[in-house]
Write a protein that holds these residues in place. Structure first.
Motif, PDB file in Angstrom:
ATOM      1  N   PRO A   8      35.335 -17.887  32.475  1.00 15.61           N
ATOM      2  CA  PRO A   8      35.693 -16.422  32.537  1.00 15.61           C
ATOM      3  C   PRO A   8      36.830 -16.152  33.226  1.00 15.61           C
ATOM      4  O   PRO A   8      37.060 -16.605  34.288  1.00 15.61           O
ATOM      5  CB  PRO A   8      34.366 -15.775  33.075  1.00 15.61           C
ATOM      6  CG  PRO A   8      33.819 -16.942  33.930  1.00 15.61           C
ATOM      7  CD  PRO A   8      34.172 -18.405  33.397  1.00 15.61           C
ATOM      8  N   ARG A   9      37.728 -15.240  32.677  1.00 16.86           N
ATOM      9  CA  ARG A   9      38.877 -14.852  33.185  1.00 16.86           C
ATOM     10  C   ARG A   9      38.378 -13.851  34.420  1.00 16.86           C
ATOM     11  O   ARG A   9      37.800 -12.812  33.925  1.00 16.86           O
ATOM     12  CB  ARG A   9      39.824 -14.283  32.473  1.00 16.86           C
ATOM     13  CG  ARG A   9      41.252 -13.937  33.056  1.00 16.86           C
ATOM     14  CD  ARG A   9      42.100 -14.009  31.843  1.00 16.86           C
ATOM     15  NE  ARG A   9      43.473 -13.763  32.477  1.00 16.86           N
ATOM     16  CZ  ARG A   9      44.360 -13.018  32.321  1.00 16.86           C
ATOM     17  NH1 ARG A   9      44.155 -12.269  31.184  1.00 16.86           N
ATOM     18  NH2 ARG A   9      45.397 -12.842  33.033  1.00 16.86           N
ATOM     19  N   SER A  10      38.894 -14.100  35.660  1.00 22.78           N
ATOM     20  CA  SER A  10      38.584 -13.024  36.408  1.00 22.78           C
ATOM     21  C   SER A  10      39.559 -11.898  36.334  1.00 22.78           C
ATOM     22  O   SER A  10      40.596 -12.120  35.977  1.00 22.78           O
ATOM     23  CB  SER A  10      38.974 -13.782  37.804  1.00 22.78           C
ATOM     24  OG  SER A  10      40.232 -13.988  38.098  1.00 22.78           O
ATOM     25  N   ARG A  11      38.885 -10.689  36.650  1.00 14.65           N
ATOM     26  CA  ARG A  11      39.750  -9.541  36.306  1.00 14.65           C
ATOM     27  C   ARG A  11      40.514  -8.997  37.677  1.00 14.65           C
ATOM     28  O   ARG A  11      39.448  -9.124  38.907  1.00 14.65           O
ATOM     29  CB  ARG A  11      38.756  -8.553  35.993  1.00 14.65           C
ATOM     30  CG  ARG A  11      38.379  -8.878  34.588  1.00 14.65           C
ATOM     31  CD  ARG A  11      37.402  -7.613  33.610  1.00 14.65           C
ATOM     32  NE  ARG A  11      37.072  -8.546  32.593  1.00 14.65           N
ATOM     33  CZ  ARG A  11      36.361  -7.853  31.698  1.00 14.65           C
ATOM     34  NH1 ARG A  11      35.547  -6.540  31.892  1.00 14.65           N
ATOM     35  NH2 ARG A  11      35.663  -8.368  30.629  1.00 14.65           N
ATOM     36  N   GLY A  12      41.438  -8.364  37.677  1.00  7.63           N
ATOM     37  CA  GLY A  12      42.120  -8.012  38.908  1.00  7.63           C
ATOM     38  C   GLY A  12      43.805  -8.108  38.929  1.00  7.63           C
ATOM     39  O   GLY A  12      44.254  -8.511  37.736  1.00  7.63           O
ATOM     40  N   PHE A  13      44.346  -7.734  39.874  1.00  4.19           N
ATOM     41  CA  PHE A  13      45.833  -7.998  39.876  1.00  4.19           C
ATOM     42  C   PHE A  13      46.207  -9.112  40.589  1.00  4.19           C
ATOM     43  O   PHE A  13      45.682  -9.724  41.688  1.00  4.19           O
ATOM     44  CB  PHE A  13      46.248  -6.653  40.631  1.00  4.19           C
ATOM     45  CG  PHE A  13      46.107  -5.314  40.084  1.00  4.19           C
ATOM     46  CD1 PHE A  13      46.463  -4.917  38.713  1.00  4.19           C
ATOM     47  CD2 PHE A  13      44.910  -4.614  40.675  1.00  4.19           C
ATOM     48  CE1 PHE A  13      46.161  -3.726  38.216  1.00  4.19           C
ATOM     49  CE2 PHE A  13      44.820  -3.371  40.071  1.00  4.19           C
ATOM     50  CZ  PHE A  13      45.243  -2.878  38.889  1.00  4.19           C
ATOM     51  N   THR A  14      47.447  -9.512  40.126  1.00  7.03           N
ATOM     52  CA  THR A  14      48.089 -10.822  40.817  1.00  7.03           C
ATOM     53  C   THR A  14      48.804 -10.188  41.881  1.00  7.03           C
ATOM     54  O   THR A  14      49.193  -8.950  41.917  1.00  7.03           O
ATOM     55  CB  THR A  14      48.785 -11.594  39.673  1.00  7.03           C
ATOM     56  OG1 THR A  14      49.885 -10.782  39.343  1.00  7.03           O
ATOM     57  CG2 THR A  14      47.888 -12.062  38.529  1.00  7.03           C
ATOM     58  N   GLU A  17      52.052  -8.829  40.652  1.00  5.53           N
ATOM     59  CA  GLU A  17      51.911  -7.406  40.179  1.00  5.53           C
ATOM     60  C   GLU A  17      51.789  -6.595  41.193  1.00  5.53           C
ATOM     61  O   GLU A  17      52.576  -5.274  41.208  1.00  5.53           O
ATOM     62  CB  GLU A  17      50.761  -7.314  39.428  1.00  5.53           C
ATOM     63  CG  GLU A  17      50.772  -8.005  37.885  1.00  5.53           C
ATOM     64  CD  GLU A  17      49.397  -8.150  37.208  1.00  5.53           C
ATOM     65  OE1 GLU A  17      49.470  -8.243  36.070  1.00  5.53           O
ATOM     66  OE2 GLU A  17      48.591  -8.091  37.754  1.00  5.53           O
TER      67      GLU A  17
END
Length: 132
Positions: A8-14, A17
Protein backbone atom coordinates in the motif's frame (compact mmCIF):
# COMPACT_ATOMS: atom_id res chain seq x y z
CA UNK A 1 -2.03 -17.47 -12.11
CA UNK A 2 0.47 -15.21 -10.68
CA UNK A 3 -0.70 -13.00 -7.85
CA UNK A 4 1.24 -9.88 -7.41
CA UNK A 5 1.29 -8.28 -4.07
CA UNK A 6 1.38 -4.55 -4.02
CA UNK A 7 2.46 -2.66 -1.02
CA UNK A 8 0.00 0.00 0.00
CA UNK A 9 1.24 3.46 -0.88
CA UNK A 10 1.87 5.54 2.19
CA UNK A 11 0.13 8.86 2.25
CA UNK A 12 1.89 12.06 3.14
CA UNK A 13 4.31 14.61 1.80
CA UNK A 14 7.76 13.92 0.54
CA UNK A 15 10.75 15.85 1.77
CA UNK A 16 11.09 17.58 -1.61
CA UNK A 17 7.49 18.79 -1.48
CA UNK A 18 7.99 20.20 2.01
CA UNK A 19 11.21 21.94 0.94
CA UNK A 20 9.45 23.54 -2.04
CA UNK A 21 6.61 24.79 0.18
CA UNK A 22 9.12 26.24 2.67
CA UNK A 23 11.01 27.97 -0.14
CA UNK A 24 7.82 29.51 -1.56
CA UNK A 25 6.70 30.71 1.89
CA UNK A 26 10.16 32.16 2.52
CA UNK A 27 10.14 34.07 -0.77
CA UNK A 28 6.65 35.44 -0.11
CA UNK A 29 7.67 36.54 3.39
CA UNK A 30 10.82 38.22 2.06
CA UNK A 31 8.72 40.24 -0.38
CA UNK A 32 5.79 41.00 1.94
CA UNK A 33 7.59 42.00 5.15
CA UNK A 34 9.29 45.17 3.82
CA UNK A 35 5.99 46.30 2.28
CA UNK A 36 4.19 45.71 5.56
CA UNK A 37 6.87 47.63 7.47
CA UNK A 38 6.56 50.63 5.12
CA UNK A 39 2.77 50.51 5.47
CA UNK A 40 3.02 50.58 9.27
CA UNK A 41 5.52 53.47 9.14
CA UNK A 42 3.20 55.47 6.89
CA UNK A 43 0.44 54.97 9.46
CA UNK A 44 2.64 56.22 12.32
CA UNK A 45 3.75 59.21 10.22
CA UNK A 46 0.15 60.06 9.31
CA UNK A 47 -0.83 60.06 12.99
CA UNK A 48 2.07 62.40 13.81
CA UNK A 49 1.17 64.69 10.91
CA UNK A 50 -2.45 64.93 12.06
CA UNK A 51 -1.29 65.73 15.60
CA UNK A 52 1.04 68.48 14.35
CA UNK A 53 -1.78 70.05 12.36
CA UNK A 54 -4.03 69.94 15.45
CA UNK A 55 -1.29 71.57 17.53
CA UNK A 56 -0.77 74.31 14.92
CA UNK A 57 -4.50 75.08 14.88
CA UNK A 58 -4.57 75.18 18.67
CA UNK A 59 -1.56 77.53 18.62
CA UNK A 60 -3.52 79.96 16.43
CA UNK A 61 -6.42 79.87 18.89
CA UNK A 62 -4.00 80.36 21.78
CA UNK A 63 -2.48 83.37 19.96
CA UNK A 64 -5.89 84.96 19.50
CA UNK A 65 -6.63 84.57 23.22
CA UNK A 66 -3.31 85.49 24.82
CA UNK A 67 -1.33 87.41 22.17
CA UNK A 68 1.53 84.90 22.30
CA UNK A 69 2.23 81.32 21.33
CA UNK A 70 2.41 78.47 23.85
CA UNK A 71 5.80 76.81 24.31
CA UNK A 72 4.53 73.39 25.47
CA UNK A 73 1.84 70.96 24.43
CA UNK A 74 0.41 71.06 27.96
CA UNK A 75 -0.01 74.85 27.74
CA UNK A 76 -2.34 74.23 24.80
CA UNK A 77 -4.48 71.95 27.01
CA UNK A 78 -3.63 69.02 24.76
CA UNK A 79 -1.87 65.72 25.24
CA UNK A 80 0.10 63.83 22.68
CA UNK A 81 -1.73 60.63 21.72
CA UNK A 82 -0.01 57.44 22.89
CA UNK A 83 0.37 56.22 19.30
CA UNK A 84 2.33 59.36 18.44
CA UNK A 85 4.27 59.58 21.72
CA UNK A 86 5.57 56.02 21.25
CA UNK A 87 7.26 56.95 17.98
CA UNK A 88 7.86 60.73 18.06
CA UNK A 89 9.04 63.40 20.48
CA UNK A 90 7.08 66.64 20.11
CA UNK A 91 8.87 69.94 20.67
CA UNK A 92 7.53 73.48 20.34
CA UNK A 93 9.88 76.41 19.75
CA UNK A 94 8.52 79.93 19.97
CA UNK A 95 9.89 83.31 19.00
CA UNK A 96 8.65 86.60 20.41
CA UNK A 97 9.06 88.38 17.11
CA UNK A 98 7.88 90.76 15.94
CA UNK A 99 5.85 89.04 14.66
CA UNK A 100 5.58 86.12 17.07
CA UNK A 101 6.29 82.74 15.57
CA UNK A 102 6.37 79.04 16.43
CA UNK A 103 7.76 75.83 15.00
CA UNK A 104 6.45 72.44 16.10
CA UNK A 105 8.77 69.49 15.48
CA UNK A 106 8.05 65.77 15.70
CA UNK A 107 11.37 63.92 15.92
CA UNK A 108 11.49 60.10 15.66
CA UNK A 109 12.32 58.34 18.92
CA UNK A 110 15.79 56.78 18.87
CA UNK A 111 15.65 53.02 18.42
CA UNK A 112 11.92 53.03 17.67
CA UNK A 113 9.97 51.88 14.65
CA UNK A 114 10.47 55.27 13.00
CA UNK A 115 14.23 55.53 13.64
CA UNK A 116 15.95 56.79 10.53
CA UNK A 117 12.90 58.76 9.41
CA UNK A 118 13.17 62.52 8.98
CA UNK A 119 11.65 64.92 11.50
CA UNK A 120 8.32 66.54 10.69
CA UNK A 121 7.86 70.27 11.26
CA UNK A 122 5.13 72.83 10.86
CA UNK A 123 5.35 76.54 11.62
CA UNK A 124 3.01 79.48 12.19
CA UNK A 125 2.72 80.13 8.44
CA UNK A 126 1.63 76.55 7.79
CA UNK A 127 4.91 75.66 6.08
CA UNK A 128 5.72 71.97 6.48
CA UNK A 129 9.05 70.21 6.17
CA UNK A 130 9.96 66.57 6.29
CA UNK A 131 8.20 63.60 4.66
CA UNK A 132 4.67 65.01 4.49
Amino acid sequence: MHLSTRLPRSRGFTLIELMIVCAVVGILAAVAYPSYTRYVQRGHRAAAQAHLVDLAQRQQQFMADSRSYADTVAALNMTTPAEVARHYEIEIETGDGPPPEFTITASPVEGGAMAGDDALTIDNTGAKTGPW
